[in-house]
Design an enzyme around this catalytic site. Structure first.
Site: not given
Ligand code: EPZ
Length: 422
Positions: A308, A94, A118, A330, A123-126, A22-23, A400
């Site tokens: 995950d 997301r 969520c 995480i 889960r911000p986007m900074d 999926k990811n 999902r």
């Molecule tokens: C991906 O999410 C996966 N989703 C998630 O899987 C997975 O848990 C996650 O990576 C960690 O491995 C997909 O690939 C579609 P991150 P992503 O950016 O990219 C913080 C599932 O169950 N962060 O690595 O959103 C964030 O809040 C899902 O399949 C910021 O602070 O994860 C989190 O605490 C759930 N600012 C941490 O980093 C940002 O700009 C990890 O987020 C981006 C992230």
């Protein structure tokens, strides 16, 4: 809303086919935005998240043709009509934010709704924003949308990520393929889905090296072409089904499973007294004693233990011999499965990002509530060994990320059925 009913006590024996990731699919599909030539994805998983991504891309004007019951997706963005990812779709998933990088790279413009929080965290986007701004984009947050522009296109840059964010690495990697000059992503995520994306982009003509390590180098090119790419095996579905025979007893082979995708997870399983054998078919799993042993787990970016698989591992540790400590590093709120497991008789104490699990011999079936994708499947796993019947409600979360879970577990002997919702 549908629910899933599991009656515990049946050992599992047989083979489970593991689908495409999926990811990986959720980042490979937006890659079509980088080229006007068609992108064909094979081994695509049949999931509701894929349908959501399809709807999002179609809302931008992308043509998406699904074949072979969804296992093959042919995407083409030669006739784009919009560069706006609407809140109505983004709030549901997301991963919709993964159109930001490709839209900026090829169309120099993107308006993407912030996904909002969520269940598992803010889960911000900074990290995404800082990185793309380093490549020359201007990004303003207004009325819940990121308004991004890159006049004259993006420029290659050195992009250090403050955290090895998977999504940010994917957005920047896709953006860098068409940027002018060289981009160096530092502290990049190393997940297999990143390597899969880089492999696909290379087959489209991108010049990428270092994927799978913390430093990825991209030489921008003028345009990308057509490609056909097989989606990598889903390591999270793999790990989930590997835990089923550990919890329920018996022996299961996960077809297509690869040890390199789940190395740190398998190390923990072996410490818990589980035998994992790699064969040409996949991974064969069985527990060696009548109960797994307790082990401590800390989630980390790849190649560490995957967040995950934390909920699914907790379900196994609930019936392990001994006390385990699980640290979730995480996400800030990813223990919502704990109260539901406690309803089934588990002994779990949560303090912030740490959960202490005192293993019990037997759990008891109960009606429980799914809260997020991985929490819902951990409740099903717990139900496989619980006394009596467990009914997991709100399984739309499950659909999902898992193809026909009741069929896959039922085929290896679980007593499990989907109860259509009212
Ligand atoms: C991906 O999410 C996966 N989703 C998630 O899987 C997975 O848990 C996650 O990576 C960690 O491995 C997909 O690939 C579609 P991150 P992503 O950016 O990219 C913080 C599932 O169950 N962060 O690595 O959103 C964030 O809040 C899902 O399949 C910021 O602070 O994860 C989190 O605490 C759930 N600012 C941490 O980093 C940002 O700009 C990890 O987020 C981006 C992230």
């Amino acid at each position: 809303m549908d629910s899933i009913r599991v009656t515990g006590g049946k050992p599992l024996n047989g083979k489970i086919n593991i689908a495409g990731a999926k990811n990986a699919a959720l980042t490979l599909m937006p890659a079509t935005l980088l080229s006007e030539e068609p992108l064909t994805l094979t081994n695509a998983p049949r999931l509701s998240d894929i349908k959501t991504m399809t709807a999002l891309l179609q809302s931008l004007g992308v043509e998406v043709t699904s074949m072979q019951d969804g296992k093959v997706q042919v995407l083409s963005s030669h006739a784009m009509t919009s560069t706006t990812a609407d809140y109505e779709i983004v709030r549901k998933m997301r991963a919709s934010n993964l159109v930001l990088g490709p839209l900026l790279a090829r169309h120099h413009k993107a308006t993407v709704s912030l996904p909002g929080g969520c269940a598992i965290g803010a889960r911000p986007m900074d990290i995404h924003v800082t990185a793309l701004e380093a490549m020359g984009a201007t990004i303003d947050l207004r009325d819940g949308y990121l308004h991004a522009e890159a006049r004259g296109g993006l420029k290659g840059a050195k992009v250090p990520l403050r955290f090895a964010s998977v999504g940010a690495t994917e957005n920047v990697l896709m953006a860098a393929t068409l940027a002018k000059g060289t981009t160096l992503i530092e502290n990049a995520a190393r997940e297999p889905e990143i390597v899969d994306l880089a492999t696909c982009l290379r087959s489209m003509g991108a010049q990428i090296s270092g994927d799978g390590t913390s430093t990825i180098e991209v030489q921008g090119v003028d345009r990308l072409g057509a490609a056909t790419h097989p989606v990598v095996t889903d390591r999270i579905e793999l790990g989930t089904y590997m835990l089923a025979p550990v919890i329920a007893g018996g022996e299961v082979t996960c077809l297509g499973g690869r040890l390199d995708l789940v190395k740190s997870f398998v190390e923990k399983l072996e410490m818990a007294g589980v035998s994992v054998t790699e064969t040409p078919e996949g991974l064969t799993v069985k527990r060696t004693g009548d109960r797994p042993r307790a082990v401590d787990v800390t989630t980390e970016p790849f190649p560490g233990f995957p967040t995950d698989l934390q909920a699914q591992m907790m379900a196994m540790l609930c019936i392990a011999d001994g006390t385990s400590v699980l640290e979730e590093k995480i996400f800030e709120n990813r223990f919502m499965h704990a109260p539901e497991l406690i309803r089934m008789g588990a002994e779990i104490e949560v303090q912030g990002g740490t959960a202490t699990v005192a293993g019990v011999k037997k759990m008891k079936g109960a009606p429980v509530m799914a809260t997020d994708l991985r929490a819902s499947v951990s409740l099903i796993l717990a139900g496989l060994a619980a006394e009596g019947e467990t009914q997991v409600n709100r399984v739309y979360h499950l659909d999902r990320g898992y193809e026909h879970v009741e069929e896959k577990l039922g085929a290896v002997g679980a007593q499990i059925e989907r109860v259509p919702g009212s």
